[in-house]
Each structure stands twice: as structure tokens, then as C-alpha cells.
Design an enzyme around this catalytic site. Structure first.
Site, PDB file in Angstrom:
ATOM      1  N   ASP A  14       0.824  -1.203   0.000  1.00  0.00           N
ATOM      2  CA  ASP A  14       0.000   0.000   0.000  1.00  0.00           C
ATOM      3  C   ASP A  14       0.858   1.252   0.000  1.00  0.00           C
ATOM      4  O   ASP A  14       1.747   1.409   0.836  1.00  0.00           O
ATOM      5  CB  ASP A  14      -0.913  -0.007   1.239  1.00  0.00           C
ATOM      6  CG  ASP A  14      -1.697   1.281   1.389  1.00  0.00           C
ATOM      7  OD1 ASP A  14      -2.627   1.492   0.590  1.00  0.00           O
ATOM      8  OD2 ASP A  14      -1.378   2.072   2.293  1.00  0.00           O
ATOM      9  N   TYR A  38       3.363   9.999   0.276  1.00  0.00           N
ATOM     10  CA  TYR A  38       4.225   9.419   1.299  1.00  0.00           C
ATOM     11  C   TYR A  38       5.687   9.787   1.039  1.00  0.00           C
ATOM     12  O   TYR A  38       6.228   9.511  -0.021  1.00  0.00           O
ATOM     13  CB  TYR A  38       4.072   7.903   1.334  1.00  0.00           C
ATOM     14  CG  TYR A  38       2.765   7.402   1.898  1.00  0.00           C
ATOM     15  CD1 TYR A  38       1.900   8.249   2.583  1.00  0.00           C
ATOM     16  CD2 TYR A  38       2.383   6.077   1.754  1.00  0.00           C
ATOM     17  CE1 TYR A  38       0.691   7.793   3.104  1.00  0.00           C
ATOM     18  CE2 TYR A  38       1.181   5.601   2.271  1.00  0.00           C
ATOM     19  CZ  TYR A  38       0.339   6.459   2.937  1.00  0.00           C
ATOM     20  OH  TYR A  38      -0.854   5.990   3.445  1.00  0.00           O
ATOM     21  N   HIS A  84      -7.792   9.246  -1.406  1.00  0.00           N
ATOM     22  CA  HIS A  84      -7.184   9.284  -0.086  1.00  0.00           C
ATOM     23  C   HIS A  84      -8.061   9.944   0.978  1.00  0.00           C
ATOM     24  O   HIS A  84      -8.148   9.467   2.111  1.00  0.00           O
ATOM     25  CB  HIS A  84      -5.845  10.017  -0.180  1.00  0.00           C
ATOM     26  CG  HIS A  84      -4.867   9.615   0.861  1.00  0.00           C
ATOM     27  ND1 HIS A  84      -3.509   9.839   0.742  1.00  0.00           N
ATOM     28  CD2 HIS A  84      -5.012   9.001   2.065  1.00  0.00           C
ATOM     29  CE1 HIS A  84      -2.882   9.382   1.799  1.00  0.00           C
ATOM     30  NE2 HIS A  84      -3.768   8.881   2.629  1.00  0.00           N
ATOM     31  N   SER A 141     -10.540   5.869   0.866  1.00  0.00           N
ATOM     32  CA  SER A 141      -9.914   5.857   2.178  1.00  0.00           C
ATOM     33  C   SER A 141     -10.552   6.955   3.017  1.00  0.00           C
ATOM     34  O   SER A 141     -10.828   8.039   2.500  1.00  0.00           O
ATOM     35  CB  SER A 141      -8.406   6.084   2.031  1.00  0.00           C
ATOM     36  OG  SER A 141      -7.753   6.057   3.281  1.00  0.00           O
ATOM     37  N   ASN A 142     -10.804   6.642   4.273  1.00  0.00           N
ATOM     38  CA  ASN A 142     -11.362   7.638   5.206  1.00  0.00           C
ATOM     39  C   ASN A 142     -12.710   8.169   4.737  1.00  0.00           C
ATOM     40  O   ASN A 142     -12.987   9.364   4.848  1.00  0.00           O
ATOM     41  CB  ASN A 142     -10.367   8.796   5.384  1.00  0.00           C
ATOM     42  CG  ASN A 142      -8.996   8.318   5.826  1.00  0.00           C
ATOM     43  OD1 ASN A 142      -8.857   7.711   6.879  1.00  0.00           O
ATOM     44  ND2 ASN A 142      -7.983   8.556   4.998  1.00  0.00           N
ATOM     45  N   GLN A 160     -10.362   2.142   3.258  1.00  0.00           N
ATOM     46  CA  GLN A 160      -9.281   2.072   4.237  1.00  0.00           C
ATOM     47  C   GLN A 160      -9.518   3.126   5.314  1.00  0.00           C
ATOM     48  O   GLN A 160      -9.633   4.313   5.019  1.00  0.00           O
ATOM     49  CB  GLN A 160      -7.927   2.287   3.551  1.00  0.00           C
ATOM     50  CG  GLN A 160      -6.741   1.954   4.443  1.00  0.00           C
ATOM     51  CD  GLN A 160      -5.413   2.137   3.740  1.00  0.00           C
ATOM     52  OE1 GLN A 160      -4.701   3.111   3.994  1.00  0.00           O
ATOM     53  NE2 GLN A 160      -5.064   1.220   2.839  1.00  0.00           N
ATOM     54  N   LEU A 210      -1.227  -1.503  14.111  1.00  0.00           N
ATOM     55  CA  LEU A 210      -0.365  -1.833  15.246  1.00  0.00           C
ATOM     56  C   LEU A 210      -0.379  -0.752  16.331  1.00  0.00           C
ATOM     57  O   LEU A 210       0.383  -0.818  17.298  1.00  0.00           O
ATOM     58  CB  LEU A 210       1.074  -2.063  14.773  1.00  0.00           C
ATOM     59  CG  LEU A 210       1.298  -3.332  13.938  1.00  0.00           C
ATOM     60  CD1 LEU A 210       2.749  -3.410  13.469  1.00  0.00           C
ATOM     61  CD2 LEU A 210       0.927  -4.591  14.728  1.00  0.00           C
ATOM     62  N   ARG A 250       9.921  -6.279  13.215  1.00  0.00           N
ATOM     63  CA  ARG A 250       8.518  -6.070  13.600  1.00  0.00           C
ATOM     64  C   ARG A 250       7.573  -6.583  12.529  1.00  0.00           C
ATOM     65  O   ARG A 250       6.478  -7.056  12.820  1.00  0.00           O
ATOM     66  CB  ARG A 250       8.269  -4.582  13.842  1.00  0.00           C
ATOM     67  CG  ARG A 250       7.744  -4.382  15.252  1.00  0.00           C
ATOM     68  CD  ARG A 250       7.387  -2.974  15.589  1.00  0.00           C
ATOM     69  NE  ARG A 250       6.160  -2.995  16.382  1.00  0.00           N
ATOM     70  CZ  ARG A 250       5.194  -2.120  16.287  1.00  0.00           C
ATOM     71  NH1 ARG A 250       5.272  -1.146  15.419  1.00  0.00           N
ATOM     72  NH2 ARG A 250       4.139  -2.217  17.042  1.00  0.00           N
TER      73      ARG A 250
END
Length: 323
Positions: free
Chosen positions: A61, A66, A137, A167-168, A189, A237, A291
């Protein structure tokens, strides 16, 4: 694929099989600025991608913003190092946010020409001919849904984007846009985690005074489930809130459940999300290979939490009994 360590990675399922977990690439590419990425940033990205693939994660993703585009760019570099990898993964990216620049504030922008331009730029950075899934987005209050639909139809018709999502966005916003589209919206998302619990709380706070403080849009889980829209949980997470060194009641329960099920606390956090009948797919956003690997059981094992354990963890995170 052979990485900097010389290891050969296992084969992964073909594009279209999103699996149980998505890898979020926001942490790749260096700093949140326009400083060029480095060879070390590419190696760091490759190590993260290797770890995700080792776990069986095949959906990656992105978003055009970003690291100011560097997350997509370093991922494109990783793909260029690994012939054949592109055909074995699902590439997902987003557009619709413009970062601040000079005196201009950050804003949302889902005008048709902006969508088309941003997708072309993402294709170039990712070094691919097609985006498997494009998400809008954030909602843009000034964008007419007919104009958005025009851009999405053009991208689909040209073979540049296979699938679309958002998204959102709430159920009402999804339905409003879908009514103008000839292609289905397949993903929503949203931020969903043990720390950001309003997606669960909204369903039990009905007819209570606390309902007014719950900001999750009512009916969104149900709408997505009824219309085969995959729910993806970003921030799954909880930014390390329960798995770091800071003690908390929920963290203690998490550790105990991890020992009981012979797995990691990170996996239990993801199991808590996956256990919900809406079949939510967590997005793992850490760039640390150790992780990422700690999440492997959330990919290869069924969610192992029983009902009592699921509720125990929820109540511990709430810090108060259920209404």
C-alpha cells in the site's frame, strides 16, 4: 528475488490475492521532505519488502504523498532489482491530498485532471504500467462526484488502473460516489486498531450518552460488508502503544495472550482486528523487518482469539466496563 543478504525469497501468490494483511509503505523512502532518497533508503526499503514477502504478504500500500513521493520511488527501485516480482504482488496507491508548499496550505484535491496527473506520476515512480488498486485518499468537499467518476472511468478504460476504492470515507460518501460509477468501489481504508476503537464502539454505544463522542460513521462496516467492499485498517499496530516499553493494562493482557497462543503481541493485535466478522484486513506500517516478521502468524494462521479473550483485550484497552 535475492536481497542484499543474498537470500532467495519464496514465491508469493499472484496479484489479486490480497491475503490477510497488507504492508503499508509509508515508512519507506527517507525523511518527510524533498531531500533526494539515497542508496541506503533503497536497501532499507528492500529489507522491509523482503520481510513482508517472507511472511506471505503480497499487497503493498502506497500514496503519492508518502515521503513526498519517495516511498513510491524507492519501491520502484526495489522492483527494478527484482525481475518478475511485479507480477507476483498487488500494488495499491492513493491520491487526493496535496501537501503544503511554501505559503500554500495543505488541502484535498480530487479534480479529474489532478487525479489523472497524480496517477501518471505514481506509475512513473513505481516503474509499472498499471496500478492494481487506486484509492481516493480523503474526501474533497469541492469535488463533484461526476468529475471524479469521469477520471476513474478514463483510467480504467485506458488500462492504467484495475480497481478502485476509497480511504477515510463513510458509507454515505461511498454510496454517493458509487451511484455515478460503472466500476465497483472495492476497498475502504480507515484507521482501525485496539487504540482507535470507535469502529467497534459505534456499534455498542447506540442509545447511550457516550454515542455523541464517537466519531465513527454509523453503518459503514455494515455497508462495506453488504457490498463486498474490503475494509482495510491503517494504523493497525497502534503505533507501538501496546507493544513498547510503556506498561498498560491492555499491554499486560496482550503479552499474556501472546504467550498463551505461542505467538507475538503484534500478531495478537492484528488478530483482534481480524476476528471481527467484517473481515477487516490490517495494514502493517512499520519499516522494521523484525517487527514485520512479528506479524507473520496473522498472515499464516487463523485468528486465534476466543470470544472471552477478544472481549478481555477490548475492555482492558477501554479502561472501563462495557455500557
Amino acid at each position: 528475488m535475492t536481497g542484499p543478504t543474498g537470500r532467495t525469497l519464496p514465491e508469493v501468490p499472484g496479484a489479486g490475492d490480497n491475503g490477510r494483511v497488507v504492508y503499508g509503505c509509508m515508512g519507506l523512502g527517507g525523511g518527510w521532505d524533498e531531500t533526494p532518497y539515497t542508496a541506503a533508503d533503497i536497501d532499507h526499503a528492500q529489507a522491509a519488502v523482503e520481510a513482508a514477502l517472507e511472511c506471505g504478504i503480497t499487497t503493498f500500500d502506497h500514496a503519492d504523498i508518502y515521503r513526498f513521493g519517495k516511498s513510491e520511488a524507492v519501491f520502484g527501485e526495489v522492483l527494478s532489482r527484482a525481475p518478475g516480482l511485479r507480477e507476483r504482488i498487488v500494488l495499491q496507491t492513493k491520491c487526493g491530498i496535496r501537501l503544503p508548499q511554501g505559503d500554500r496550505p495543505g488541502r484535498y484535491d480530487l479534480r479529474a485532471d489532478t487525479i489523472l496527473r497524480r496517477v501518471e506520476e505514481s506509475l512513473t515512480r513505481l516503474r509499472t504500467d498499471v496500478i492494481d488498486t487506486l484509492l481516493l485518499h480523503r474526501p474533497d468537499p469541492l469535488a463533484a462526484p461526476e468529475e471524479i467518476a469521469k477520471a476513474l472511468h478514463a483510467l480504467h478504460g485506458q488500462g492504467l488502473v484495475r480497481r478502485f476504492g476509497v480511504s477515510n470515507m463513510s458509507a454515505a460518501q461511498i454510496a454517493h460516489l458509487q451511484a455515478r460509477l460503472d466500476v465497483p468501489l472495492t476497498v475502504d481504508q480507515l484507521e482501525m486498531s485496539l487504540a482507535r476503537r470507535d469502529w467497534v464502539e459505534a456499534g455498542v454505544l447506540v442509545n447511550t450518552s457516550a454515542a455523541a463522542q464517537c466519531g465513527f460513521p454509523a453503518g459503514t462496516l455494515e455497508h462495506c460488508t453488504d457490498h463486498d467492499i474490503e475494509l482495510q485498517a491503517w494504523g493497525a499496530l497502534a503505533r507501538g502503544r501496546y507493544t513498547g516499553d510503556e506498561p498498560s493494562p491492555a499491554g499486560e493482557v496482550l503479552q499474556r495472550l501472546a504467550r498463551r497462543h505461542d505467538t507475538t503481541p503484534e500478531t495478537v493485535l492484528l488478530w483482534w482486528i481480524q476476528r471481527h466478522p467484517a473481515r477487516v484486513v490490517p495494514v502493517v506500517g512499520t519499516s522494521r523487518p523484525d517487527r514485520i516478521r512479528a506479524c507473520r502468524d496473522a498472515v499464516v494462521r487463523e485468528p486465534g482469539l476466543g470470544d472471552e479473550e477478544w472481549y478481555e483485550l477490548w475492555i482492558a484497552a477501554r479502561g472501563a466496563p462495557l455500557p
